[in-house]
Design a protein around this motif. Structure first.
Motif, PDB file in Angstrom:
ATOM      1  N   GLN A   1       0.837  -1.123  -0.097  1.00  0.00           N
ATOM      2  CA  GLN A   1       0.030   0.008   0.046  1.00  0.00           C
ATOM      3  C   GLN A   1       0.758   1.234   0.063  1.00  0.00           C
ATOM      4  O   GLN A   1       0.428   2.282   0.228  1.00  0.00           O
TER       5      GLN A   1
ATOM      6  N   VAL B   1       3.076   2.319   2.023  1.00  0.00           N
ATOM      7  CA  VAL B   1       3.629   2.889   3.270  1.00  0.00           C
ATOM      8  C   VAL B   1       5.030   2.903   3.193  1.00  0.00           C
ATOM      9  O   VAL B   1       5.701   1.901   3.024  1.00  0.00           O
TER      10      VAL B   1
ATOM     11  N   ASP C   1       7.129   6.835   7.226  1.00  0.00           N
ATOM     12  CA  ASP C   1       5.691   7.359   7.649  1.00  0.00           C
ATOM     13  C   ASP C   1       5.299   6.943   8.986  1.00  0.00           C
ATOM     14  O   ASP C   1       4.392   7.182   9.838  1.00  0.00           O
TER      15      ASP C   1
ATOM     16  N   VAL D   1       7.823   6.109  17.538  1.00  0.00           N
ATOM     17  CA  VAL D   1       7.077   4.787  17.452  1.00  0.00           C
ATOM     18  C   VAL D   1       7.785   3.555  18.033  1.00  0.00           C
ATOM     19  O   VAL D   1       7.132   2.306  18.082  1.00  0.00           O
TER      20      VAL D   1
ATOM     21  N   CYS E   1       0.351   4.992  15.015  1.00  0.00           N
ATOM     22  CA  CYS E   1      -0.197   4.136  13.994  1.00  0.00           C
ATOM     23  C   CYS E   1      -1.860   4.755  13.775  1.00  0.00           C
ATOM     24  O   CYS E   1      -2.335   4.462  12.711  1.00  0.00           O
TER      25      CYS E   1
ATOM     26  N   CYS F   1      -3.286   6.845  10.755  1.00  0.00           N
ATOM     27  CA  CYS F   1      -3.651   6.185   9.707  1.00  0.00           C
ATOM     28  C   CYS F   1      -5.016   5.299  10.063  1.00  0.00           C
ATOM     29  O   CYS F   1      -6.162   5.249   9.580  1.00  0.00           O
TER      30      CYS F   1
HETATM   31  C1  HEC Z   1       0.837   6.070   6.650  1.00  0.00           C
HETATM   32  C2  HEC Z   1      -0.272   5.220   7.382  1.00  0.00           C
HETATM   33  C3  HEC Z   1      -0.123   3.949   8.050  1.00  0.00           C
HETATM   34  C4  HEC Z   1       0.424   3.997   9.279  1.00  0.00           C
HETATM   35  C5  HEC Z   1       1.204   5.182  10.081  1.00  0.00           C
HETATM   36  C6  HEC Z   1       0.217   2.613   9.822  1.00  0.00           C
HETATM   37  N1  HEC Z   1      -0.811   1.928   8.736  1.00  0.00           N
HETATM   38 FE1  HEC Z   1      -1.006   0.015   9.116  1.00  0.00          FE
HETATM   39  N2  HEC Z   1      -1.941   0.006   7.258  1.00  0.00           N
HETATM   40  C7  HEC Z   1      -1.836   1.262   6.615  1.00  0.00           C
HETATM   41  C8  HEC Z   1      -2.479   0.799   4.937  1.00  0.00           C
HETATM   42  C9  HEC Z   1      -2.755   1.813   4.089  1.00  0.00           C
HETATM   43  C10 HEC Z   1      -2.870  -0.743   5.178  1.00  0.00           C
HETATM   44  C11 HEC Z   1      -3.498  -1.417   4.110  1.00  0.00           C
HETATM   45  C12 HEC Z   1      -5.017  -1.285   4.123  1.00  0.00           C
HETATM   46  C13 HEC Z   1      -5.791  -1.861   5.106  1.00  0.00           C
HETATM   47  O1  HEC Z   1      -5.993  -2.878   5.225  1.00  0.00           O
HETATM   48  O2  HEC Z   1      -6.350  -0.978   5.739  1.00  0.00           O
HETATM   49  C14 HEC Z   1      -2.521  -1.054   6.591  1.00  0.00           C
HETATM   50  C15 HEC Z   1      -2.666  -2.390   6.934  1.00  0.00           C
HETATM   51  C16 HEC Z   1      -2.461  -2.679   8.628  1.00  0.00           C
HETATM   52  C17 HEC Z   1      -2.747  -4.005   9.155  1.00  0.00           C
HETATM   53  C18 HEC Z   1      -3.730  -5.218   8.341  1.00  0.00           C
HETATM   54  C19 HEC Z   1      -2.914  -6.087   7.784  1.00  0.00           C
HETATM   55  C20 HEC Z   1      -3.818  -6.888   6.885  1.00  0.00           C
HETATM   56  O3  HEC Z   1      -3.082  -7.859   6.572  1.00  0.00           O
HETATM   57  O4  HEC Z   1      -4.939  -6.668   6.643  1.00  0.00           O
HETATM   58  C21 HEC Z   1      -2.385  -3.698  10.444  1.00  0.00           C
HETATM   59  C22 HEC Z   1      -2.343  -4.881  11.280  1.00  0.00           C
HETATM   60  C23 HEC Z   1      -1.397  -2.550  10.540  1.00  0.00           C
HETATM   61  N3  HEC Z   1      -1.777  -1.733   9.340  1.00  0.00           N
HETATM   62  C24 HEC Z   1      -1.113  -2.285  11.690  1.00  0.00           C
HETATM   63  C25 HEC Z   1      -0.384  -1.136  11.657  1.00  0.00           C
HETATM   64  C26 HEC Z   1       0.351  -0.727  12.870  1.00  0.00           C
HETATM   65  C27 HEC Z   1       0.417  -1.577  14.213  1.00  0.00           C
HETATM   66  C28 HEC Z   1       1.018   0.345  12.835  1.00  0.00           C
HETATM   67  C29 HEC Z   1       1.885   1.368  13.665  1.00  0.00           C
HETATM   68  C30 HEC Z   1       2.972   0.667  14.197  1.00  0.00           C
HETATM   69  C31 HEC Z   1       0.567   1.093  11.618  1.00  0.00           C
HETATM   70  N4  HEC Z   1      -0.223   0.061  10.946  1.00  0.00           N
HETATM   71  C32 HEC Z   1       0.792   2.184  11.058  1.00  0.00           C
HETATM   72  C33 HEC Z   1      -1.427   2.505   6.686  1.00  0.00           C
HETATM   73  C34 HEC Z   1      -0.884   2.769   7.918  1.00  0.00           C
END
Ligand code: HEC
Ligand code: HEC
Ligand code: HEC
Ligand code: HEC
Ligand code: HEC
Ligand code: HEC
Ligand code: HEC
Ligand code: HEC
Ligand code: HEC
Ligand code: HEC
Length: 325
Positions: free
Chosen positions: A147, A149, A153, A164, A174, A177
């Motif tokens: 995606q 990222v 970020d 973080v 986290c 988003c």
């Molecule tokens: C810049 C934006 C952003 C940040 C900051 C971010 N994420 Fe995400 N994350 C996303 C996107 C885009 C996806 C993929 C689309 C979705 O499943 O929502 C995702 C997906 C995920 C998923 C699901 C994966 C799946 O297989 O469905 C998890 C768990 C996750 N993030 C955990 C975290 C954690 C823990 C943090 C902090 C350490 C974090 N994210 C920070 C944007 C972000």
């Protein structure tokens, strides 16, 4: 072992290197490596090519990076052991030249930002140059990588303490988003994430994993056993859904029901157990103290089914097959 140590102790660093190089061709390279003192000097000098224009008084203060792990110059693996700023931003020769009248200054080779000239993939490549091992072996193809990222970020490089990385400040990074998770962790029953006792990264590897949903372990249950080892068993009398998947009954982030339960008992249990030796009707509120019909009261009060079936995750009692002991 003793004679070898004695040689090393007596001969000093050069002796060690010579001894090693005699043993294997790879370690011969060590001979040409700089001492810690040399790298510190080289690192400082390299940084100066940029810090003559960029410092703590700049619009974007840059020097706090010197308080981070990246600036441990005596550690030959860090950016500041060698090319300093240029390790991450590129040599940026055009950037350092005075722009022609009226023209804009050329951008550095690598700019870390969402809106800048450098594609996220190329930004990440800089970091992965040094960090592709260990926790990031599943980065390629992970939900975040696909995606678009970027490492930056989540990570801040120009401050001493990257928020973080700390349990009490991580979630906020986290949640910028993952906004829907903010509401979840504020529900009456939740993991102590807001209190800084449990971090998102205790259950997730944000860099990618071989489990579902970026879970830190290969399965959901394995992830939970990390802290709730007593639920792993083995039990003499297993409760099948517990073995299968904790999330059949629990929401990991937060719930309006006690104990992070997906729904209240007895309904929680009656999703699967209806035609039992108990009255096979679904229990409702009737029969509670003060109600007209005297049925099902025991099954509705307080911890309801759990009043009697206390060992819901499994029992080791010889006659605990019904999870009542
Ligand atoms: C810049 C934006 C952003 C940040 C900051 C971010 N994420 Fe995400 N994350 C996303 C996107 C885009 C996806 C993929 C689309 C979705 O499943 O929502 C995702 C997906 C995920 C998923 C699901 C994966 C799946 O297989 O469905 C998890 C768990 C996750 N993030 C955990 C975290 C954690 C823990 C943090 C902090 C350490 C974090 N994210 C920070 C944007 C972000
Ligand atoms: C001669 C002065 C000078 C030198 C030397 C210099 N810079 Fe800059 N740099 C600037 C100025 C002025 C700006 C802001 C100009 C602009 O935004 O266009 C800037 C902006 C930047 C930016 C932000 C660019 C962006 O598009 O947001 C980065 C990153 C940067 N410099 C890194 C470096 C690095 C790394 C070095 C050393 C390799 C370096 N600079 C050397 C003057 C300099
Ligand atoms: C470990 C890699 C790394 C090193 C080494 C590094 N930077 Fe950065 N730099 C980044 C990242 C990542 C950002 C994005 C903002 C952040 O994370 O703080 C950034 C942002 C900047 C910015 C602001 C850019 C903008 O978009 O406004 C400037 C200016 C800058 N760096 C200059 C320097 C200078 C000067 C040095 C050497 C003293 C240096 N950087 C060393 C990774 C690095
Ligand atoms: C030249 C190699 C190199 C590059 C390029 C590099 N790093 Fe590092 N990084 C290191 C080393 C070495 C450490 C210290 C590792 C250790 O202590 O085990 C480190 C540590 C870290 C840490 C842990 C910091 C801490 O306080 O524990 C983070 C996070 C990190 N790097 C992120 C990044 C990001 C993001 C980028 C790209 C913007 C990047 N690194 C680029 C070599 C590098
Ligand atoms: C979605 C947010 C997120 C993204 C994207 C991300 N990280 Fe991290 N990173 C974290 C978190 C959270 C931790 C702390 C993990 C922990 O405590 O176990 C961490 C820890 C680290 C560490 C130090 C501990 C370790 O795992 O060795 C390094 C190095 C690192 N990240 C490098 C990177 C690099 C390189 C990238 C880009 C390829 C990247 N990270 C992308 C959230 C992220
Ligand atoms: C106690 C372990 C645990 C903690 C702590 C945790 N998660 Fe999760 N997370 C899970 C599990 C298990 C799943 C998969 C099951 C599910 O979707 O309910 C999941 C799924 C997700 C998903 C995928 C979308 C979804 O809901 O299906 C995202 C995004 C996510 N978590 C983000 C976060 C963020 C952000 C944090 C920190 C604020 C966090 N998680 C803390 C265990 C945890
Ligand atoms: C990093 C450690 C950790 C992991 C991993 C973890 N937990 Fe927890 N869990 C805790 C802590 C700490 C508490 C709070 C204990 C307390 O308050 O006494 C807790 C509490 C709970 C509670 C009781 C909540 C309440 O309202 O009292 C349930 C249910 C629970 N966890 C289920 C799970 C499930 C399901 C998983 C896997 C998806 C999981 N936990 C993974 C640390 C963890
Ligand atoms: C069949 C539904 C069900 C499944 C599946 C289940 N639980 Fe529970 N869990 C419960 C109920 C009901 C409670 C409340 C117990 C009480 O009130 O005494 C509970 C309470 C908890 C608690 C807090 C109280 C305690 O006993 O420490 C933790 C932690 C917990 N479960 C972890 C887990 C883990 C880990 C898994 C997966 C291995 C899991 N549960 C699977 C129904 C379930
Ligand atoms: C997802 C479905 C599911 C849920 C929800 C569930 N169970 Fe079960 N339960 C089962 C299965 C499957 C068995 C094994 C049945 C068997 O072996 O005949 C079982 C076995 C039992 C047994 C032992 C029965 C026997 O004959 O050995 C008891 C007692 C029990 N469950 C109570 C509960 C209680 C109380 C709850 C609510 C906290 C609950 N269950 C929630 C599926 C579920
Ligand atoms: C007043 C105590 C009590 C309450 C409340 C209670 N049970 Fe039971 N349950 C028992 C006893 C006693 C047995 C038989 C145990 C034995 O033979 O060892 C049993 C047996 C069971 C069995 C195995 C039945 C079979 O046919 O093999 C299941 C499944 C079960 N209960 C589910 C539930 C569910 C679901 C609830 C809540 C809706 C519930 N029980 C509430 C006491 C209770």
């Amino acid at each position: 072992m003793k004679p070898v140590t004695a040689i090393f102790a007596g001969a000093g660093l050069l002796g060690v290197l010579l001894a090693l190089s005699a043993a294997s061709p790879v370690s011969a390279q060590l001979l040409s490596e700089q001492t810690a003192e040399d790298t510190t000097k080289a690192g400082m000098e390299a940084a100066r090519t940029c810090t003559r224009c960029h410092d703590e008084t700049s619009e974007y203060p840059v020097l706090s990076i010197l308080k981070s792990r990246h600036a441990v110059m005596a550690d030959g693996r860090t950016p500041f052991a060698d090319r300093a700023c240029a390790t991450c931003h590129g040599a940026s020769l055009a950037h350092m030249e005075a722009p022609a009248d009226g023209a804009e200054r050329a951008a550095p080779d690598i700019v870390f930002s969402s809106s800048g000239p450098t594609a996220k993939h190329d930004q990440n490549a800089v970091c992965m140059d040094c960090h592709k091992g260990s926790n990031r072996i599943h980065w390629q193809g992970s939900a975040h990588e696909t995606q678009d990222v970027a490492c930056v970020d989540c990570h801040r490089s120009h401050i001493g303490d990257d928020p973080v990385l700390a349990k009490d400040t991580q979630a906020d990074q986290c949640l910028t988003c993952h906004k829907e998770k903010r509401a979840e962790i504020h529900r009456p029953s939740s993991h102590p994430i807001r209190e800084g006792k449990v971090a998102c990264s205790d259950c997730h590897n944000p860099h990618g994993s071989n489990g579902p949903k970026l879970l830190a372990k290969a399965t959901l249950n394995e992830t939970c056993y990390d802290c709730h080892a007593e639920k792993r068993g083995p039990f003499l009398w297993e409760h099948q859904p517990v073995r299968e998947d904790c999330s059949i009954c629990h929401k990991p982030h937060g719930s309006v029901h006690d104990n992070l339960l997906v729904t209240r008992g007895p309904w929680l249990c009656q999703q699967c157990h209806l035609a039992q030796f108990h009255p096979s009707t679904a229990y409702s509120g009737t029969g509670l103290p003060g109600a007209a019909t005297p049925s099902g009261a025991q099954q509705m009060l307080g911890r309801n089914c759990l009043n009697c079936h206390t060992q819901i995750h499994g029992s080791n009692h010889p006659s605990g097959v019904r999870k009542t002991r």
